[in-house]
Structures are given as C-alpha cells and as structure tokens.
Design a protein around this motif. Structure first.
Motif, PDB file in Angstrom:
ATOM      1  N   ALA A  43       7.251  -2.058   4.702  1.00  0.00           N
ATOM      2  CA  ALA A  43       7.084  -0.776   4.001  1.00  0.00           C
ATOM      3  C   ALA A  43       6.632   0.258   5.001  1.00  0.00           C
ATOM      4  N   PRO A  44       6.900   1.517   4.738  1.00  0.00           N
ATOM      5  CA  PRO A  44       6.264   2.538   5.568  1.00  0.00           C
ATOM      6  C   PRO A  44       4.758   2.467   5.382  1.00  0.00           C
ATOM      7  N   SER A  45       4.027   2.784   6.411  1.00  0.00           N
ATOM      8  CA  SER A  45       2.570   2.754   6.343  1.00  0.00           C
ATOM      9  C   SER A  45       2.084   3.648   5.204  1.00  0.00           C
ATOM     10  N   GLY A  46       1.219   3.113   4.337  1.00  0.00           N
ATOM     11  CA  GLY A  46       0.674   3.877   3.228  1.00  0.00           C
ATOM     12  C   GLY A  46       1.401   3.659   1.916  1.00  0.00           C
ATOM     13  N   ALA A  47       2.505   2.905   1.950  1.00  0.00           N
ATOM     14  CA  ALA A  47       3.275   2.692   0.712  1.00  0.00           C
ATOM     15  C   ALA A  47       2.582   1.715  -0.228  1.00  0.00           C
ATOM     16  N   GLY A  48       1.600   0.978   0.300  1.00  0.00           N
ATOM     17  CA  GLY A  48       0.849   0.060  -0.569  1.00  0.00           C
ATOM     18  C   GLY A  48       1.106  -1.411  -0.272  1.00  0.00           C
ATOM     19  N   LYS A  49       1.623  -1.675   0.906  1.00  0.00           N
ATOM     20  CA  LYS A  49       1.992  -3.064   1.252  1.00  0.00           C
ATOM     21  C   LYS A  49       0.777  -3.977   1.306  1.00  0.00           C
ATOM     22  N   THR A  50      -0.311  -3.506   1.911  1.00  0.00           N
ATOM     23  CA  THR A  50      -1.518  -4.351   1.999  1.00  0.00           C
ATOM     24  C   THR A  50      -2.070  -4.626   0.603  1.00  0.00           C
ATOM     25  N   THR A  51      -2.090  -3.583  -0.227  1.00  0.00           N
ATOM     26  CA  THR A  51      -2.588  -3.730  -1.599  1.00  0.00           C
ATOM     27  C   THR A  51      -1.742  -4.766  -2.354  1.00  0.00           C
ATOM     28  N   LEU A  52      -0.426  -4.653  -2.237  1.00  0.00           N
ATOM     29  CA  LEU A  52       0.470  -5.566  -2.950  1.00  0.00           C
ATOM     30  C   LEU A  52       0.390  -6.976  -2.356  1.00  0.00           C
TER      31      LEU A  52
ATOM     32  N   ARG B 279      -0.085  11.679   0.439  1.00  0.00           N
ATOM     33  CA  ARG B 279      -1.346  11.706  -0.321  1.00  0.00           C
ATOM     34  C   ARG B 279      -2.077  10.372  -0.220  1.00  0.00           C
ATOM     35  N   ARG B 280      -1.343   9.273  -0.282  1.00  0.00           N
ATOM     36  CA  ARG B 280      -2.000   7.958  -0.202  1.00  0.00           C
ATOM     37  C   ARG B 280      -2.618   7.738   1.176  1.00  0.00           C
ATOM     38  N   LEU B 281      -1.905   8.191   2.207  1.00  0.00           N
ATOM     39  CA  LEU B 281      -2.461   8.034   3.565  1.00  0.00           C
ATOM     40  C   LEU B 281      -3.733   8.861   3.718  1.00  0.00           C
TER      41      LEU B 281
ATOM     42  N   ALA C 115      -5.739   9.864   1.261  1.00  0.00           N
ATOM     43  CA  ALA C 115      -6.791   9.335   0.384  1.00  0.00           C
ATOM     44  C   ALA C 115      -7.391   8.054   0.951  1.00  0.00           C
ATOM     45  N   ARG C 116      -6.592   7.289   1.694  1.00  0.00           N
ATOM     46  CA  ARG C 116      -7.113   6.033   2.256  1.00  0.00           C
ATOM     47  C   ARG C 116      -8.249   6.324   3.229  1.00  0.00           C
ATOM     48  N   GLY C 117      -8.128   7.468   3.892  1.00  0.00           N
ATOM     49  CA  GLY C 117      -9.234   7.927   4.741  1.00  0.00           C
ATOM     50  C   GLY C 117      -9.424   7.135   6.019  1.00  0.00           C
TER      51      GLY C 117
ATOM     52  N   ILE D  62       9.876  -0.229  -5.678  1.00  0.00           N
ATOM     53  CA  ILE D  62       9.172   1.058  -5.599  1.00  0.00           C
ATOM     54  C   ILE D  62       7.758   0.891  -6.142  1.00  0.00           C
ATOM     55  N   ASN D  63       6.770   1.191  -5.317  1.00  0.00           N
ATOM     56  CA  ASN D  63       5.369   1.062  -5.723  1.00  0.00           C
ATOM     57  C   ASN D  63       4.890   2.391  -6.292  1.00  0.00           C
ATOM     58  N   ASP D  64       5.134   2.572  -7.600  1.00  0.00           N
ATOM     59  CA  ASP D  64       4.681   3.792  -8.275  1.00  0.00           C
ATOM     60  C   ASP D  64       3.402   3.450  -9.031  1.00  0.00           C
ATOM     61  N   GLN D  65       3.511   2.886 -10.234  1.00  0.00           N
ATOM     62  CA  GLN D  65       2.323   2.393 -10.956  1.00  0.00           C
ATOM     63  C   GLN D  65       1.954   1.039 -10.367  1.00  0.00           C
ATOM     64  N   LEU D  66       0.739   0.932  -9.879  1.00  0.00           N
ATOM     65  CA  LEU D  66       0.360  -0.277  -9.140  1.00  0.00           C
ATOM     66  C   LEU D  66       0.523  -1.551  -9.972  1.00  0.00           C
ATOM     67  N   SER D  67       0.047  -1.515 -11.215  1.00  0.00           N
ATOM     68  CA  SER D  67       0.094  -2.753 -12.019  1.00  0.00           C
ATOM     69  C   SER D  67       1.535  -3.209 -12.226  1.00  0.00           C
TER      70      SER D  67
END
Ligand code: ADP
Ligand code: 5GP
Length: 212
Positions: free
Chosen positions: A32-41, A152-154, A156-158, A187-192
């Motif tokens: 995934a591109p950095s910040g797309a939520g790969k680590t979270t998923l 925005r996610r990048l 917000a991750r700070g 597509i990682n839109d709604q996380l759940s």
C-alpha cells in the motif's frame, strides 16, 4: 470499500496451484502507499489469525516513537544491510523513501517449508521480487479512498514531517499505478469494513475456497 480480483499481469487463481502452495504454506503479500492503513490492517489480521507468521522486515530507517526492535522491524545499519545483501540473505529488498528494507530469505523458507502461512508487508518493488521467487503468492494492494484522505491520514498519524509526507505522497502515486499487478485490490475507507473484507479474503484462501 471494494475488494476485487484483478486481471492481467497477475497469474489467475487456480485451485490446483493453491493446494500445491498449501503443501508448503501460503504467502500473503500486503502492499500500500504509506499512510493507506496497511499497518493497521496487518495488525487486525494478525489478531484474527494469530497463527499467521508475520515476517518482520529489516530496515535501515530510524525507529519511530513507540516502535520496538524485533517487533515492528529489525533496525540495522547500512553496513549490515549490505553484508546480508552480499551473502544473498534477502528474499527481496528495496530502497523505499531513502531507506533500505529487506525480507529474510531464511525466515520465509523456514516458515513455508514448515507449512506455515506467512504475511509480508512490503512495497511494490519487493512484491515483484517475491512473485518471481514464489509465484503462488497471494498479493493484496490496499488503496486509500483518495490522495487527499491519504494526506490527512499521514498528517494525523503525526510521525512524519511535512517534507517526508510530501515525498510519501509523490511515491504513493507511483505505487498506485502498479496496483493492477496485484491479485486483489482493497480500498481502506471505513476501517471496520476493510478489516472484515481482508479477513474474509484471507480466510477464503486458508479454507481452500477461491474468492470471487
Ligand atoms: P501505513 O502502515 O499504510 O503507513 P497506518 O496503518 O500507519 O498506515 O495508518 C496511517 C494512519 O491512518 C494511522 O494514524 C491510522 O490510525 C489511520 N487509519 C488507518 N486506517 C484508517 C481508516 N480506515 N480510517 C481512518 N483512519 C485510518
Ligand atoms: P515504513 O517506513 O512506513 O514502515 O514503510 C515504508 C514502506 O516500506 C512501506 O510501503 C512498507 O510496506 C515497505 N516495507 C517495509 N518492509 C519492507 C521490506 O522488507 N521490503 C520491502 N520491499 N518493503 C518494505
């Protein structure tokens, strides 16, 4: 959130080939591109399937706040990275965002020959090398809903400064251009919803049911 099977450059899913892979363990590759939520998923996937072997990458980048050596990455210096490269110890490696990253060939081969399923979190360059070496790999590309959401996610991750975020956004467009090389795009839109779809996809492969 969409989860689809892509056509074209990827080998089509084939049940016989999959069961052959099962004799050695399956290899799931997330990019995934950095910040797309790969680590979270990836973490959600590991919670759901704790028996998956997560391949902890080696990197020359500095640890971020909260990251632990041997948990998030093995943090090594460039000399050690090069020594391992010269000794042919990477299953794949790449330079990403000005740092080096590599996957241990020993670890992968040990897991797969022990019939363990393995999860890799690697960039698009690494995924291509893994497909050359392990053509049965199940490749999944995670997309942000938009580049603006990614930015925005990048932010917000700070964890990254403005210059690093700008570099990651430029690289993101190059990475997204490669998404059709992957067997699945999610597509990682709604996380759940994204977590549920990813888990269902992995479950389908692990239970021998070819996903639609
Ligand atoms: P990556 O590993 O791809 O760089 P992260 O998993 O670190 O991305 O996610 C980047 C940021 O976006 C983190 O702050 C994370 O909590 C957040 N995030 C991840 N997925 C979502 C989502 N579906 N909706 C909103 N925020 C998300
Ligand atoms: P980060 O530094 O944000 O953790 O990761 C940056 C990028 O490097 C991500 O796209 C991540 O998937 C990728 N990456 C992490 N480990 C590896 C690896 O072992 N090999 C390759 N090729 N890429 C990796």
């Amino acid at each position: 959130m969409i989860c689809k099977k892509t056509e074209g450059t990827m080998p089509p899913h084939d049940l016989n080939r999959s069961s052959l892979a099962h004799q050695t363990g399956r290899l799931f590759v997330l990019s995934a591109p950095s910040g797309a939520g790969k680590t979270t998923l990836r973490k959600a996937l590991m919670d759901r399937f704790p028996d998956l072997c997560y391949s902890i990458s080696h990197t020359t980048r500095q640890p971020r706040t909260g990251e632990q050596d041997g948990v998030d990455y093995y943090f090594i210096d460039q000399d050690e990275f090069k020594q391992r490269l010269d000794a042919n110890r990477w299953a794949e490696w790449a330079r990403v965002h000005e740092n080096y990253y590599g996957t241990s060939a020993d670890f992968l081969d040990r897991c797969l020959s022990g019939r363990k399923d393995v999860l890799l979190d690697i960039d698009v360059q690494g995924a291509r090398q893994i497909l050359d070496r392990y053509p049965e790999s199940i490749t999944i590309f995670i997309m942000p809903p938009s580049l603006e959401t990614l930015r925005r996610r990048l932010s917000a991750r700070g964890t990254d400064n403005a210059q690093t975020i700008a570099l990651r956004l430029v690289n993101a467009q190059r990475e997204i251009a490669q998404k059709d090389r992957y067997r699945h795009v999610l597509i990682n839109d709604q996380l759940s919803e994204a977590v549920a779809s990813l888990c269902a996809l992995v479950e389908a492969y692990r239970t021998g049911v070819a996903p639609d």
